[in-house]
Scaffold this motif. Sequence first.
Motif, PDB file in Angstrom:
ATOM      1  N   GLU A  56       1.248  -5.533  -1.947  1.00  0.00           N
ATOM      2  CA  GLU A  56       0.118  -4.893  -3.104  1.00  0.00           C
ATOM      3  C   GLU A  56       0.402  -3.170  -2.260  1.00  0.00           C
ATOM      4  OE1 GLU A  56      -3.418  -6.600  -2.904  1.00  0.00           O
ATOM      5  OE2 GLU A  56      -2.381  -8.546  -3.592  1.00  0.00           O
ATOM      6  N   GLU A  57      -0.294  -2.279  -2.958  1.00  0.00           N
ATOM      7  CA  GLU A  57      -0.785  -1.012  -2.897  1.00  0.00           C
ATOM      8  C   GLU A  57      -2.427  -0.619  -2.491  1.00  0.00           C
ATOM      9  OE1 GLU A  57       0.411   3.388  -5.324  1.00  0.00           O
ATOM     10  OE2 GLU A  57       1.200   1.056  -6.268  1.00  0.00           O
ATOM     11  N   THR A  58      -1.632  -0.305  -1.687  1.00  0.00           N
ATOM     12  CA  THR A  58      -3.414  -0.081  -1.576  1.00  0.00           C
ATOM     13  C   THR A  58      -3.875   1.625  -1.800  1.00  0.00           C
ATOM     14  OG1 THR A  58      -2.357   1.509   0.348  1.00  0.00           O
ATOM     15  CG2 THR A  58      -2.803  -0.644   1.085  1.00  0.00           C
ATOM     16  N   ASN A 107      -2.010   5.128  -1.679  1.00  0.00           N
ATOM     17  CA  ASN A 107      -0.368   4.752  -2.059  1.00  0.00           C
ATOM     18  C   ASN A 107       0.182   4.289  -1.299  1.00  0.00           C
ATOM     19  OD1 ASN A 107      -1.402   5.497  -4.697  1.00  0.00           O
ATOM     20  ND2 ASN A 107      -0.785   8.043  -4.525  1.00  0.00           N
ATOM     21  N   GLU A 108       0.423   3.815  -0.548  1.00  0.00           N
ATOM     22  CA  GLU A 108       0.841   2.572   0.942  1.00  0.00           C
ATOM     23  C   GLU A 108       1.085   1.438   0.221  1.00  0.00           C
ATOM     24  OE1 GLU A 108      -1.033   3.062   4.925  1.00  0.00           O
ATOM     25  OE2 GLU A 108      -0.584   5.177   4.132  1.00  0.00           O
ATOM     26  N   GLN A 109       2.291   0.511   0.359  1.00  0.00           N
ATOM     27  CA  GLN A 109       2.864  -1.103  -0.306  1.00  0.00           C
ATOM     28  C   GLN A 109       2.786  -1.847   1.243  1.00  0.00           C
ATOM     29  OE1 GLN A 109       6.351  -0.637  -1.827  1.00  0.00           O
ATOM     30  NE2 GLN A 109       5.371   0.249  -3.821  1.00  0.00           N
ATOM     31  N   GLN A 110       1.609  -2.863   0.940  1.00  0.00           N
ATOM     32  CA  GLN A 110       1.503  -3.748   2.582  1.00  0.00           C
ATOM     33  C   GLN A 110       1.608  -5.061   1.620  1.00  0.00           C
ATOM     34  OE1 GLN A 110      -2.714  -3.056   2.523  1.00  0.00           O
ATOM     35  NE2 GLN A 110      -2.466  -4.188   4.953  1.00  0.00           N
ATOM     36  N   GLU A 152       2.936  -2.146 -13.854  1.00  0.00           N
ATOM     37  CA  GLU A 152       2.990  -0.879 -13.132  1.00  0.00           C
ATOM     38  C   GLU A 152       3.931  -0.294 -14.413  1.00  0.00           C
ATOM     39  OE1 GLU A 152       4.724  -1.604  -9.472  1.00  0.00           O
ATOM     40  OE2 GLU A 152       3.256  -3.199  -8.499  1.00  0.00           O
TER      41      GLU A 152
END
Length: 106
Positions: free
Chosen positions: A75-77, A80-83, A105
Amino acid sequence: MKEDQEIQQFFDELRVKDQSIDIPEFQGLPKPKANMTPLWLTVGIAASLFLFAPLIWPEEERIEAPAEVLIISLEETPDNEQQFIIEQTTYLDTWESPTASLLTEY
């Protein structure tokens, strides 16, 4: 011309000979040959194949679902970081195809 008359005379003689030949009457179609295999033998073979089929073809192995399921999602926070998010459940209640994110997306 002489050859034409000879050929004509030859075929005239053949026509006369053909008229003297006796043509037999049509007797009908020949009788089909009898089946040499007795009925009881055919039924016996079919019954034995039916009874012994489970021995020849084994049952398919059924694979049971695991009791616990790990769900790993990316998921994207808001930054704009992916986690990666890892969830552990006892059953899979929802399923999302791997390409579903392409529809949302892009």
